[in-house]
Design a protein around this motif. Structure first.
Motif, PDB file in Angstrom:
ATOM      1  N   HIS A   7      25.573 -34.459  41.350  1.00  0.00           N
ATOM      2  CA  HIS A   7      25.946 -33.985  42.688  1.00  0.00           C
ATOM      3  C   HIS A   7      26.319 -32.512  42.593  1.00  0.00           C
ATOM      4  O   HIS A   7      27.436 -32.169  42.220  1.00  0.00           O
ATOM      5  CB  HIS A   7      27.113 -34.799  43.232  1.00  0.00           C
ATOM      6  CG  HIS A   7      27.279 -34.699  44.712  1.00  0.00           C
ATOM      7  ND1 HIS A   7      26.981 -35.721  45.571  1.00  0.00           N
ATOM      8  CD2 HIS A   7      27.695 -33.675  45.487  1.00  0.00           C
ATOM      9  CE1 HIS A   7      27.215 -35.340  46.820  1.00  0.00           C
ATOM     10  NE2 HIS A   7      27.655 -34.088  46.799  1.00  0.00           N
ATOM     11  N   HIS A   9      25.692 -28.652  44.621  1.00  0.00           N
ATOM     12  CA  HIS A   9      25.119 -27.872  45.728  1.00  0.00           C
ATOM     13  C   HIS A   9      24.709 -26.481  45.234  1.00  0.00           C
ATOM     14  O   HIS A   9      25.197 -25.475  45.725  1.00  0.00           O
ATOM     15  CB  HIS A   9      26.120 -27.789  46.878  1.00  0.00           C
ATOM     16  CG  HIS A   9      26.473 -29.132  47.455  1.00  0.00           C
ATOM     17  ND1 HIS A   9      25.632 -29.804  48.311  1.00  0.00           N
ATOM     18  CD2 HIS A   9      27.549 -29.943  47.262  1.00  0.00           C
ATOM     19  CE1 HIS A   9      26.194 -30.967  48.639  1.00  0.00           C
ATOM     20  NE2 HIS A   9      27.351 -31.075  48.012  1.00  0.00           N
ATOM     21  N   GLU A  93      23.352 -35.976  51.349  1.00  0.00           N
ATOM     22  CA  GLU A  93      24.397 -36.938  51.246  1.00  0.00           C
ATOM     23  C   GLU A  93      24.766 -37.450  52.623  1.00  0.00           C
ATOM     24  O   GLU A  93      24.816 -36.697  53.595  1.00  0.00           O
ATOM     25  CB  GLU A  93      25.611 -36.384  50.497  1.00  0.00           C
ATOM     26  CG  GLU A  93      26.248 -35.130  51.085  1.00  0.00           C
ATOM     27  CD  GLU A  93      27.400 -34.621  50.206  1.00  0.00           C
ATOM     28  OE1 GLU A  93      27.238 -33.560  49.631  1.00  0.00           O
ATOM     29  OE2 GLU A  93      28.439 -35.291  50.119  1.00  0.00           O
TER      30      GLU A  93
HETATM   31 ZN    ZN Z   1      28.504 -32.809  48.265  1.00  0.00          ZN
END
Ligand code: ZN
Length: 258
Positions: A7, A9, A93
């Motif tokens: 996870h 970004h 997400e």
């Molecule tokens: Zn996130």
């Protein structure tokens, strides 16, 4: 040693100035693969471009509950099309956030369910964002069955963790593990079976303790591994192997075609 940041970004502006360097440093630390979840429709195409351009980046596409105000009705059919066309590793997400004030619960629920249906129809796993809403998310997942996925930055109870596992999910642990005061998260990370856990940074958010207050980065993932190893009293190399295997299995990373 190979680690997967499940996870991250890395597509956001915070990395525009030095993204290549961050990815290079990450690879040097053994973080060879990163899953990059989307938050809104405006960034899907640049996220896909980035994942095509760089080795080891895997896209997920979806509409994040916290950005409810920027999502429009037409983004759902658009998501369906873009998912069919580009086959990301997951829909995400997505989820429910009852922690941030002012986000309408029923609107979040409709958005969440519509995206679960897209994931189910496309036979894809999902990447979940859940705060203060685990029971509602779990009951929704029991109604709309998807191919598992990850519950990112997991912060529920052990009982809720078990219910996610029964539904084919893995639980994401990251920077919070590195803080000694994170008793609850550390307790969970100690008690869960090793095949339940995936590692993540959620960069640029949730920095590890030694970089507290700074931009978080996927190159810091080994700190999370180290804390996990200490908390569980296991070898980092064993947990690296296990968590990498878990991430590959739940997100089917080895089947992904760029
Ligand atoms: Zn996130």
């Amino acid at each position: 040693m190979e680690l997967i940041d499940t996870h991250c970004h890395i597509d956001v502006e915070a990395f525009d100035a030095d993204r290549d360097l961050v990815l290079k440093h990450s690879r040097e630390q053994g973080v060879t693969r990163l899953v990059v979840p989307a938050v809104d429709a405006a960034h899907w195409s640049s996220l896909l471009d980035l994942c095509r351009e760089k080795n080891g980046l895997y896209p997920a596409l979806g509409l994040h509950p916290v950005y409810l105000e920027s999502h429009k009705a037409e983004h759902l059919p658009a998501l369906e099309r873009v998912v069919e066309k580009h086959r990301p590793v997951a829909v995400g997400e997505i989820g429910l956030d009852y922690f941030v004030r002012g986000l309408d619960h029923e609107r979040q629920q409709r958005l969440f369910e519509a995206q679960l249906e897209i994931a189910r129809n496309s036979d894809l796993p999902v990447i979940l964002h859940v705060r203060k809403a685990h029971d509602r998310v779990l009951s929704t997942l029991r109604r709309i069955r998807v191919k598992g996925g990850t519950a990112h930055a997991f912060n529920g109870s052990l009982q809720q963790a078990q219910q996610y596992l029964d539904l084919g999910f893995k639980l994401g642990f990251g920077g919070m593990l590195t803080y000694e005061r994170s008793n609850k998260i550390r307790g969970l990370a100690r008690q869960l079976p090793a095949d339940a856990i995936v590692l993540e940074t959620d960069a640029p958010d949730m920095a590890v303790s030694v970089h507290h207050g700074e931009r978080n980065s996927p190159e810091y993932l080994p700190y999370c591994l180290q804390s996990l190893a200490e908390v569980r009293n296991e070898l980092p190399e064993d947990l690296a192997r296990q968590t990498t295997e878990n991430a590959c299995a739940v997100l089917h990373l080895d089947e992904y075609l760029v």
